[in-house]
Design a protein around this motif. Structure first.
Motif, PDB file in Angstrom:
ATOM      1  N   LYS A   1      19.364  18.091  45.139  1.00  0.00           N
ATOM      2  CA  LYS A   1      19.827  17.079  46.089  1.00  0.00           C
ATOM      3  C   LYS A   1      20.355  15.822  45.383  1.00  0.00           C
ATOM      4  O   LYS A   1      20.798  14.888  46.051  1.00  0.00           O
ATOM      5  N   ARG A   2      20.268  15.795  44.057  1.00  0.00           N
ATOM      6  CA  ARG A   2      20.530  14.561  43.305  1.00  0.00           C
ATOM      7  C   ARG A   2      19.693  13.412  43.872  1.00  0.00           C
ATOM      8  O   ARG A   2      20.122  12.262  43.933  1.00  0.00           O
ATOM      9  N   GLY A   3      18.483  13.765  44.303  1.00  0.00           N
ATOM     10  CA  GLY A   3      17.613  12.788  44.954  1.00  0.00           C
ATOM     11  C   GLY A   3      16.889  11.901  43.958  1.00  0.00           C
ATOM     12  O   GLY A   3      16.632  12.291  42.816  1.00  0.00           O
ATOM     13  N   GLN A   4      16.557  10.711  44.394  1.00  0.00           N
ATOM     14  CA  GLN A   4      15.777   9.779  43.593  1.00  0.00           C
ATOM     15  C   GLN A   4      14.368   9.675  44.167  1.00  0.00           C
ATOM     16  O   GLN A   4      14.215   9.464  45.372  1.00  0.00           O
ATOM     17  N   LEU A   5      13.364   9.814  43.309  1.00  0.00           N
ATOM     18  CA  LEU A   5      11.988   9.549  43.700  1.00  0.00           C
ATOM     19  C   LEU A   5      11.613   8.197  43.123  1.00  0.00           C
ATOM     20  O   LEU A   5      11.544   8.017  41.911  1.00  0.00           O
ATOM     21  N   LEU A   6      11.402   7.224  43.994  1.00  0.00           N
ATOM     22  CA  LEU A   6      11.110   5.851  43.600  1.00  0.00           C
ATOM     23  C   LEU A   6       9.692   5.509  44.022  1.00  0.00           C
ATOM     24  O   LEU A   6       9.326   5.719  45.182  1.00  0.00           O
ATOM     25  N   CYS A   7       8.891   5.014  43.110  1.00  0.00           N
ATOM     26  CA  CYS A   7       7.493   4.694  43.402  1.00  0.00           C
ATOM     27  C   CYS A   7       7.268   3.195  43.307  1.00  0.00           C
ATOM     28  O   CYS A   7       7.798   2.542  42.399  1.00  0.00           O
ATOM     29  N   SER A   8       6.476   2.664  44.232  1.00  0.00           N
ATOM     30  CA  SER A   8       6.295   1.214  44.233  1.00  0.00           C
ATOM     31  C   SER A   8       4.920   0.830  44.759  1.00  0.00           C
ATOM     32  O   SER A   8       4.430   1.383  45.741  1.00  0.00           O
ATOM     33  N   LEU A   9       4.304  -0.127  44.096  1.00  0.00           N
ATOM     34  CA  LEU A   9       3.114  -0.813  44.574  1.00  0.00           C
ATOM     35  C   LEU A   9       3.415  -2.304  44.550  1.00  0.00           C
ATOM     36  O   LEU A   9       4.121  -2.792  43.662  1.00  0.00           O
ATOM     37  N   LEU A  10       2.881  -3.040  45.500  1.00  0.00           N
ATOM     38  CA  LEU A  10       3.144  -4.480  45.565  1.00  0.00           C
ATOM     39  C   LEU A  10       2.043  -5.305  44.909  1.00  0.00           C
ATOM     40  O   LEU A  10       2.315  -6.297  44.230  1.00  0.00           O
ATOM     41  N   ARG A  11       0.795  -4.889  45.066  1.00  0.00           N
ATOM     42  CA  ARG A  11      -0.330  -5.717  44.636  1.00  0.00           C
ATOM     43  C   ARG A  11      -0.290  -6.030  43.148  1.00  0.00           C
ATOM     44  O   ARG A  11      -0.639  -7.134  42.728  1.00  0.00           O
ATOM     45  N   SER A  12       0.134  -5.073  42.329  1.00  0.00           N
ATOM     46  CA  SER A  12       0.107  -5.241  40.882  1.00  0.00           C
ATOM     47  C   SER A  12       1.365  -5.912  40.326  1.00  0.00           C
ATOM     48  O   SER A  12       1.492  -6.085  39.117  1.00  0.00           O
TER      49      SER A  12
END
Length: 348
Positions: free
Chosen positions: A269-280
């Motif tokens: 899919k030419r997909g992007q897996l983006l991971c995010s946390l805000l607290r840190s």
């Protein structure tokens, strides 16, 4: 204060403490020293805070506070300015109504906050409504604009569409000119999301949301997926992701383990897996986020007669501070639609 002096009653406050990680019953109300604002900080008299999934994880010992931050639970608060520390640049006055993002410390009568994280409470909101904004709305805003970089006209699939982040994301997607669709576990939650602007909703307990997303998009798929579920959803997420789509992972309520051809399917899919946390995140990142949110979203919480695209926090229920265990049980039973608010101290 010397080590031999005991703090006076005026130097103390009530806070929720945890001696041993565990269930909701492990949280105890205790008198602890009141924080003092350091350089660039403002002391807030907390009137209300709100629950987040991170609080339940921290209570269990699974999500510790970042180094140097308060061990007291609570990632947001609303209240009034109690005092101003040295070096504060903005003209905050005693009694000003404010809300703030926190790295911890919200389940207490007072919290000291870097001034960069403070936001004025919009005039037409109560302090309880304001308590439901900082963590959920800043998280949703960050995921959409800082991480996914959502564009006008895109389809955004929001999992847990009736949660605090979900109800915020649906409205922010609409504000951005994109099209929100959601998943939720009951018809009541789906109906709530649709009243907030969701174009479609799918009950993940009774139907395959990947098939429904494909039908809704005429096979094109979702351009952005906001996912707090993780492992159990991966295959359906990739299946309904559009070519060049962005899958944004910000939680793992459905597990952290993945088995199968995730890389091959995502690559196709030419997909992007983006991971995010805000607290840190760093203070500078959070300050930039608060500034962007204040400029682009906060004005839309104003009087409905003055804003064509009004935003509103959704409150499921309110508990007093001594009912905090019941509030956690309510969240962990997945009974809430919107935010669970804790009344810490009644406004004067």
């Amino acid at each position: 204060m010397s080590q031999h002096q005991r703090p006076s009653e005026n130097d103390m406050m009530t806070a929720v403490c945890i001696d041993t990680p565990g269930g909701p019953e492990s949280m105890l109300l205790r008198n602890v020293p009141r924080p003092q604002p350091e350089h660039g900080e403002v002391l807030i008299r907390v009137h209300a805070t709100a629950l987040n999934r991170a609080d339940t994880l921290q209570r269990k010992g699974l999500y510790p506070a970042p180094p140097g931050e308060s061990e007291v639970l609570g990632l947001e608060a609303a209240g009034t300015v109690a005092s101003v520390g040295p070096g504060v640049r903005q003209s905050w006055g005693l009694g000003d109504r404010v809300m703030t993002l926190l790295s911890g410390g919200g389940y207490a009568e007072y919290v000291a906050v870097p001034e960069e994280l403070l936001m004025s409470i919009p005039t037409h909101l109560t302090v309880y409504q304001a308590a439901a904004i900082p963590e959920a709305w800043l998280t949703a805003f960050q995921l959409l604009h800082f991480v996914a970089q959502v564009k006008e006209g895109e389809i955004v699939l929001v999992h847990a569409g009736a949660s605090g982040v979900g109800t915020a994301a649906v409205q922010l997607v609409r504000l951005a000119g994109a099209i929100p669709i959601v998943t939720a576990g009951s018809s009541e939650k789906l109906q709530m999301a649709e009243t907030l602007g969701a174009a479609a909703g799918f009950n993940y307990k009774h139907e395959d949301f990947a098939e429904k997303v494909s039908e809704f998009t005429a096979g094109r798929g979702a351009n952005v997926i906001l996912d707090c579920i993780g492992g159990s959803n991966w295959e359906r997420n990739v299946a309904c992701l559009a070519t060049d789509g962005r899958w944004v992972l910000y939680g793992c309520m459905g597990g952290k383990t993945v088995t199968g051809d995730i890389l091959g399917k995502l690559l196709s899919k030419r997909g992007q897996l983006l991971c995010s946390l805000l607290r840190s995140r760093s203070l500078q990142y959070k300050a930039d986020l608060v500034r962007a949110f204040s400029e682009r979203a906060l004005p839309h919480f104003s009087d409905p007669t003055s804003s064509p695209c009004r935003l509103r926090p959704v409150i499921d229920s309110m508990f007093s501070l001594d009912q905090v265990a019941d509030a956690h049980r309510h969240m962990e039973a997945n009974r809430n639609t919107g935010k669970i608010v804790i009344n810490v101290m009644n406004p004067q």
